[in-house]
Motif scaffolding. Structure first.
Motif, short mmCIF file in Angstrom:
data_model
loop_
_atom_site.label_atom_id
_atom_site.label_comp_id
_atom_site.label_asym_id
_atom_site.label_seq_id
_atom_site.Cartn_x
_atom_site.Cartn_y
_atom_site.Cartn_z
N LYS A 224 15.04 -24.08 -11.39
CA LYS A 224 14.26 -23.27 -9.94
C LYS A 224 13.83 -24.25 -9.83
N LYS A 225 13.60 -25.18 -10.21
CA LYS A 225 13.11 -27.22 -9.59
C LYS A 225 13.77 -27.56 -9.19
N ASP A 226 15.35 -27.55 -10.11
CA ASP A 226 15.99 -28.70 -9.67
C ASP A 226 16.92 -27.96 -8.26
N ALA A 227 16.58 -26.29 -8.11
CA ALA A 227 17.33 -25.79 -6.89
C ALA A 227 16.35 -26.08 -5.70
N VAL A 228 15.34 -25.66 -5.93
CA VAL A 228 14.19 -25.94 -5.14
C VAL A 228 14.06 -27.36 -4.13
N TYR A 229 14.89 -28.59 -4.81
CA TYR A 229 14.81 -29.57 -4.86
C TYR A 229 16.10 -30.02 -3.67
N ALA A 230 17.56 -28.89 -4.31
CA ALA A 230 18.37 -29.52 -3.82
C ALA A 230 18.61 -28.92 -2.19
N LEU A 231 17.83 -27.68 -2.54
CA LEU A 231 18.06 -27.09 -1.00
C LEU A 231 17.10 -27.40 -0.43
N HIS A 232 16.16 -28.00 -0.46
CA HIS A 232 15.12 -29.55 0.65
C HIS A 232 15.87 -29.82 0.81
N SER A 233 16.90 -31.05 0.24
CA SER A 233 18.02 -32.07 0.79
C SER A 233 18.51 -31.88 1.82
N LEU A 234 19.50 -30.53 1.64
CA LEU A 234 20.46 -30.40 2.48
C LEU A 234 19.79 -29.56 3.53
N TRP A 235 18.37 -29.15 3.25
CA TRP A 235 17.50 -28.64 5.58
C TRP A 235 18.01 -29.58 6.24
N LEU A 236 17.66 -30.89 5.36
CA LEU A 236 17.43 -32.64 6.13
C LEU A 236 18.03 -32.96 7.12
N HIS A 237 19.46 -32.35 6.49
CA HIS A 237 20.68 -32.72 7.68
C HIS A 237 20.40 -32.06 8.67
N PRO A 238 20.71 -31.94 9.98
CA PRO A 238 20.38 -30.70 11.35
C PRO A 238 21.37 -30.15 11.14
N ASP A 239 22.41 -30.32 10.42
CA ASP A 239 24.14 -29.55 10.94
C ASP A 239 24.03 -28.51 9.54
N ASN A 240 22.76 -28.69 8.74
CA ASN A 240 22.83 -27.40 7.68
C ASN A 240 22.09 -26.46 8.02
N CYS A 241 21.46 -26.55 8.94
CA CYS A 241 19.86 -25.47 8.59
C CYS A 241 20.38 -24.25 9.01
N SER A 242 21.40 -23.96 9.84
CA SER A 242 22.23 -22.46 10.68
C SER A 242 22.62 -21.55 8.96
N LEU A 243 23.72 -23.35 8.73
CA LEU A 243 24.36 -22.71 7.14
C LEU A 243 22.85 -21.56 6.24
N MET A 244 22.16 -23.27 5.99
CA MET A 244 21.07 -22.12 4.77
C MET A 244 20.25 -21.26 5.35
N VAL A 245 20.47 -20.97 6.73
CA VAL A 245 19.59 -19.43 7.26
C VAL A 245 20.94 -18.75 6.82
N LYS A 246 22.19 -18.87 7.18
CA LYS A 246 22.96 -17.21 7.25
C LYS A 246 23.45 -17.30 6.10
N ARG A 247 23.60 -18.73 4.80
CA ARG A 247 23.75 -18.56 3.46
C ARG A 247 22.95 -17.67 2.26
N GLY A 248 21.96 -17.95 2.78
CA GLY A 248 20.50 -17.38 2.17
C GLY A 248 20.03 -18.43 1.56
N GLY A 249 19.80 -19.61 1.76
CA GLY A 249 18.91 -20.37 0.70
C GLY A 249 17.51 -20.46 0.96
N VAL A 250 17.37 -19.73 2.74
CA VAL A 250 16.04 -19.27 2.89
C VAL A 250 15.36 -18.57 2.86
N SER A 251 15.82 -17.30 2.59
CA SER A 251 15.49 -15.91 1.76
C SER A 251 14.96 -16.17 -0.02
#
Length: 661
Positions: A517-544
């Motif tokens: 779980k910790k590794d997944a949190v770190y990975a999702l956080h890292s991916l969010w830091l790229h501006p082009d990934n933010c909408s993908l994170m929302v759409k594909r359930g990362g934020v939820s």
């Protein structure tokens, strides 16, 4: 054995070793003195007469013979009431010498063969000093008339007194030969394989992979336990560890050692599961903190405590006594209790409890050329095994890249990555897990990341393991690998755009172990830091998935911080605010979390109000109990939490005023 190592290290620092350094103060005034001495001497003779000593054979036999003579002497003495003060004083000194003898014999019987060989000069000095102490004692004993010795016993004692200490030159010859192998590696050449086989297999009689691993583990423990106070130095010992590992792979098939280790761990796990899965064993609890020991260590009195607790007891609180026994600590150092640490780790695995045990990697040691050359030779064997389809070789590479960080560059240079890449798609679950773990370990070194992603094109098979790996553990390690690779900004977008990546990370966050779980949190956080990934994170359930993880105690603090970072963007704040459970999750952390967790929770709530717009702000402000929890933080929170509470109170007040208008 760990306690013996501590005693030996403590005594080695002294010119004339004193037993008081590792024995509790002894009061024999009210003890049946002769009976006690007779019992100790008989115990030594019984335990060690038939023991097999690999080294110091002549010295150990001579010492046991001395103790045997004293055992006979003690059986023929008159009652204690007839002893004069000189005799009593001699017997009290004998008590210390017998304990010293017992310790030294036990140390020689149970220590690693290589360690005994390396310590040969120090051990010989110990035996020599002990022999002189016995001779001095006999000088006093023989003239004492009150002992009433018969002629046979007196003759045995006199013969013993006439014996002279003689060094065992064979040990020194073997020690010199061992150093010659180190010198060859240091000069850039690999010693002749037949000579290595003859020395280790025939001369040292180390004849199976398990014994080699035990030798390595023993030497590693000396490095961990004794810090810089080692003779030979840590770098030299590390060189012998690497040479021993090379010889093990040179002489034996890889699977020989691994299978035994797995079977042993499985049997221990089953025993633990059958014995005490429901309650925490009292031996696993530190008597200072009353919590599970994460890093158990042994102090000079033989008691075990958690390292953090006993270090605070001694160094921060300035105490110099054993917490459990009250005895004064002459030696303030401590030694890792590896056996107990392994048991607590296995118990936590069986019961599913989180266990923050320290990593098994060695302290940073200067890497000599001998170590480097020995590791190159070892890795050459492993990569050859990989090239010939040995899936077990990946397990050995996994261990090496985790515990010997210097090998990471060497492994890449020897061409292991393409073979590890092919194993990522193996249908053998163990091989797949070992391969992805090895690549993860390699990715920790920044210089290797471009080689993994660009030169060897490992991104797609790592994604495949994350999405459809054969075990949850393999998926979790793949998540950790993607996190380290995503630290390169240019890779963040490629990772996030891969089919199923964000969804798979969300799944690990929901269903994985605490570590996963910790590794997944770190990975999702890292991916969010790229501006082009933010909408993908929302759409594909990362934020939820992140919001849902607020209910997981082990990761709630980290998740709250990540959500706070994401909420600095309006898209993040609005998407987080739309999640039904986000406010209640953060409020629960404010209510029950640790001080830092409460601080992160209120900071994230404030950030949601700041960047999320009126709808999100209203949702936060209208939550029941917000005002109560905010006021509580104003009184008891950290300085940062208090500042955030003041700001959030102003937001709530402003919202109320707008509503009234």
């Amino acid at each position: 054995m760990a306690t013996d190592s501590a005693m030996f290290a403590s005594s080695r620092r002294r010119q004339s070793p004193s037993l008081e350094a590792f024995l509790s103060p002894v009061d024999l005034s009210d003890v049946p003195l002769l009976q006690t001495l007779s019992s100790i001497s008989s115990e030594i003779v019984s335990c060690f007469s038939n023991a097999r000593f690999s080294f110091q054979r002549r010295n150990t036999r001579s010492l046991i013979r001395k103790v045997q003579v004293f055992a006979v002497l003690l059986q023929h003495l008159a009652p204690e009431s007839s002893l004069d003060p000189t005799a009593v004083l001699c017997f009290k000194e004998l008590y210390l010498l017998l304990h010293h003898s017992k310790f030294l014999l036990r140390y020689c019987a149970h220590s690693s063969k290589l360690w005994l060989l390396l310590q040969s000069p120090s051990l010989s000095s110990f035996f020599h000093d002990l022999s002189k102490d016995y001779s001095t004692l006999l000088d006093v004993f023989l003239p004492v008339d009150s002992l009433c010795l018969n002629d046979d016993v007196r003759e045995q004692v006199q013969l013993l007194h006439m014996q002279h200490y003689v060094d065992d030159n064979n040990d020194e010859t073997l020690r010199n030969r061992l150093y010659s192998f180190l010198d060859e590696f240091e000069n850039g050449s690999v010693p002749n394989s037949e000579e290595l086989r003859f020395f280790f297999f025939e001369k040292l009689a180390i004849k199976d992979p398990t014994s080699y691993r035990e030798e390595i583990e023993f030497l590693e423990e000396q490095i961990k336990s004794h810090g810089c106070d080692l003779d030979p130095t840590r770098s030299v010992i590390n060189g012998f560890i690497d040479i021993t590992r090379y010889v093990m792979f040179l002489l034996f098939k890889i699977e020989d050692g691994n299978e035994i280790k797995k079977q042993r761990k499985r049997l221990i796990s089953e025993e633990i599961e059958n014995t005490f899965t429901t309650t925490l064993p009292k031996d696993f609890i530190c008597s200072i903190s009353l919590n599970l020991m994460n890093d158990p260590v042994i102090i000079s009195t033989g008691q075990t405590y958690d390292r953090t607790s006993i270090a605070r007891w001694i160094h921060q609180e300035g105490r110099s006594t054993c917490p459990k026994t009250g005895q004064k600590l002459v030696d303030l150092s401590f030694v890792s209790n590896l056996a107990l640490r392994h048991l607590t780790t296995l118990w936590c695995e069986v019961t599913g409890l989180s266990h923050d045990s320290p990593k098994e990697s060695l302290p940073k040691v200067f890497q000599t050329r001998a170590s480097t050359e020995a590791n190159k030779a070892t890795l050459s064997i492993l990569v050859q095994n990989l090239a010939h389809g040995s899936e077990l070789a990946a397990g050995e590479i996994r261990v090496l890249t985790r515990t010997v960080t210097e090998t990471r560059t060497l492994i890449v240079e020897t061409g292991a990555i393409p073979y590890l890449r092919s194993l990522l798609k193996s249908q053998n679950a163990v091989a797949q897990e070992n391969a992805v773990a090895s690549i993860f370990n390699l990715s920790i070194d920044e210089a290797n990341r471009s080689l993994i992603v660009e030169e060897h094109d490992c991104l797609e098979p790592i994604m495949s393991v994350l999405v459809s790996g054969l075990t949850m553990r393999a998926k979790e390690i793949a998540a950790a690998t993607l996190y380290t690779l995503s630290s390169v900004h240019d890779y963040k977008k490629a990772i996030a755009n891969a089919d199923g990546c964000i969804e798979a990370l969300a799944l690990v966050l929901r269903n994985g172990t605490v570590r996963g779980k910790k590794d997944a949190v770190y990975a999702l956080h890292s991916l969010w830091l790229h501006p082009d990934n933010c909408s993908l994170m929302v759409k594909r359930g990362g934020v939820s998935a992140l919001v849902g993880a607020l209910g997981e105690e082990a990761v709630a603090e980290k998740v709250a911080w990540v959500l706070g970072v994401m909420a600095t963007e309006s898209l993040g704040a609005e998407s987080i605010g739309r999640e039904e459970t986000v406010v209640t999750g953060l409020m629960e952390l404010m209510r029950c979390g640790r001080p830092r967790g409460k601080e992160k929770a209120i900071a994230t709530l404030l950030q949601l109000c700041t960047a999320g717009g009126a709808v999100v702000t209203e949702k936060v402000v209208k939550t029941p109990a917000l005002a109560v929890l905010t006021r509580k933080l104003l009184l008891t929170g950290t300085d940062r939490a208090k500042r955030k509470a003041v700001s959030l109170s102003k937001v709530c007040k402003g919202c109320d005023q707008n509503t009234q208008r």
